[in-house]
Write a protein that holds these residues in place. Sequence first.
Motif, PDB file in Angstrom:
ATOM      1  N   TYR A 193     -20.853  50.399 -36.121  1.00  0.00           N
ATOM      2  CA  TYR A 193     -20.363  49.292 -36.956  1.00  0.00           C
ATOM      3  C   TYR A 193     -19.900  49.898 -38.265  1.00  0.00           C
ATOM      4  O   TYR A 193     -18.787  50.394 -38.366  1.00  0.00           O
ATOM      5  CB  TYR A 193     -21.464  48.242 -37.126  1.00  0.00           C
ATOM      6  N   LYS A 204     -27.117  44.091 -35.137  1.00  0.00           N
ATOM      7  CA  LYS A 204     -27.444  45.085 -36.144  1.00  0.00           C
ATOM      8  C   LYS A 204     -28.638  45.926 -35.701  1.00  0.00           C
ATOM      9  O   LYS A 204     -29.363  45.567 -34.774  1.00  0.00           O
ATOM     10  CB  LYS A 204     -27.741  44.381 -37.478  1.00  0.00           C
ATOM     11  N   ASP A 248     -24.822  48.020 -33.780  1.00  0.00           N
ATOM     12  CA  ASP A 248     -24.916  48.804 -35.009  1.00  0.00           C
ATOM     13  C   ASP A 248     -26.162  49.686 -34.898  1.00  0.00           C
ATOM     14  O   ASP A 248     -27.225  49.338 -35.393  1.00  0.00           O
ATOM     15  CB  ASP A 248     -25.027  47.830 -36.189  1.00  0.00           C
ATOM     16  N   CYS A 304     -17.395  41.236 -36.610  1.00  0.00           N
ATOM     17  CA  CYS A 304     -17.609  42.500 -37.322  1.00  0.00           C
ATOM     18  C   CYS A 304     -16.563  42.700 -38.416  1.00  0.00           C
ATOM     19  O   CYS A 304     -16.391  43.808 -38.921  1.00  0.00           O
ATOM     20  CB  CYS A 304     -17.577  43.681 -36.347  1.00  0.00           C
TER      21      CYS A 304
END
Length: 373
Positions: free
Chosen positions: A108, A274, A51, A283
């Motif tokens: 993400y 993240k 992410d 996810c």
Amino acid sequence: MAAIYIETWRRKGWFLKNSSPGKIHNLLNACLQFTFPQKRISYLPPILKIDISPLCNLNCITCIHANPNLDPDLAKQRFTPEKLMPLKKYHRIIEEVKGIICVVSLYYMGEPYIHPDIDEMCRIARDAGLNVHLSTNFSFNFTDERIADIAESGVTHLTICVDGLTQETYSRTRINGRIDDVLSNLTRLCEYKRIGALNYPIIEVQYIKYQHNLHELKAAREMFKSMRVDKFSEFWGNLHNMVDLEPGKYKIFKPRKKRMIPHCLWPSFFMLIKYNGDAFPCCLYRFVAQYCEMDNSRALGNVFETSVEEVWNSTAFRQTRKFVSNPDAALEDESFMDNFCYGCEAIFHTDLYKVKKEADKYRIEEIYPENRV
């Protein structure tokens, strides 16, 4: 569970292309130890999703970036400009996993092309021998030079979301998006790839179907075929917002019974990292909690503080693998109630089906009156 296997087969190129003895060994180890679980595992997650930033330029109706007035929990989220993964820390992650894992997916809940270092991130991963996947709304006013940079960046698989061909249709779900920009960028990217005889990126157009965009689907297939898009994917979308899938929005009944093969393969094959280094086994769950001021993310560790390998073999990750293998453990040990996976429909009986609104069964105006979007 079946949907996970179907999606894995759809992405089989991530595992088959650019393979090496080290990657094959790691993947086979993952399959073996998923089938015959070990207390401590001797491989790394074959798939790594990073992410790089949760920021997005659109406010799509089903996403966590939707109008916060739709739900109080959406309003609790905070998306600030500094929420970007630093390039140096990203580079360290790639150094840890190069030659071992198959693919890194650099998005993400955000739009990857918002990150100022996205091209360099792709290049670092590709130079490390990894397949690199991005999914983008592509709704930017890109110059020809920017298109060339994207084509040459090292991304191996680029998924571009195009849910309609006219602004009126497209903007019903892609709030603040511009379909003219998307199609212009896509046309020039395909042309650049053709003229340069480039093998990569594999360009995939993803057409999410709703009742209101079906009339443009045939024309979309023909248009993207003429552009020489490598792959055209179509599937029905959802009309519930991601916040509707959060624990507390539906009833959780009893855990599913233990069986020979774990109920979920995510904690054995996948890690989500993240932008701040927090790591997760999935996810597809607890989306909104990740970006709220009051942290209830239930991270299983932080790769900036230790390493990918240490988090992957941490007590928290091992407990999660045990949980999806034997959900009944939640009845014997209350600590499982604090696990990231607690309440997930993959391992619990729930009434989540009452919350979900699939687009093949509902029209957008039934769920989102115009004044609420």
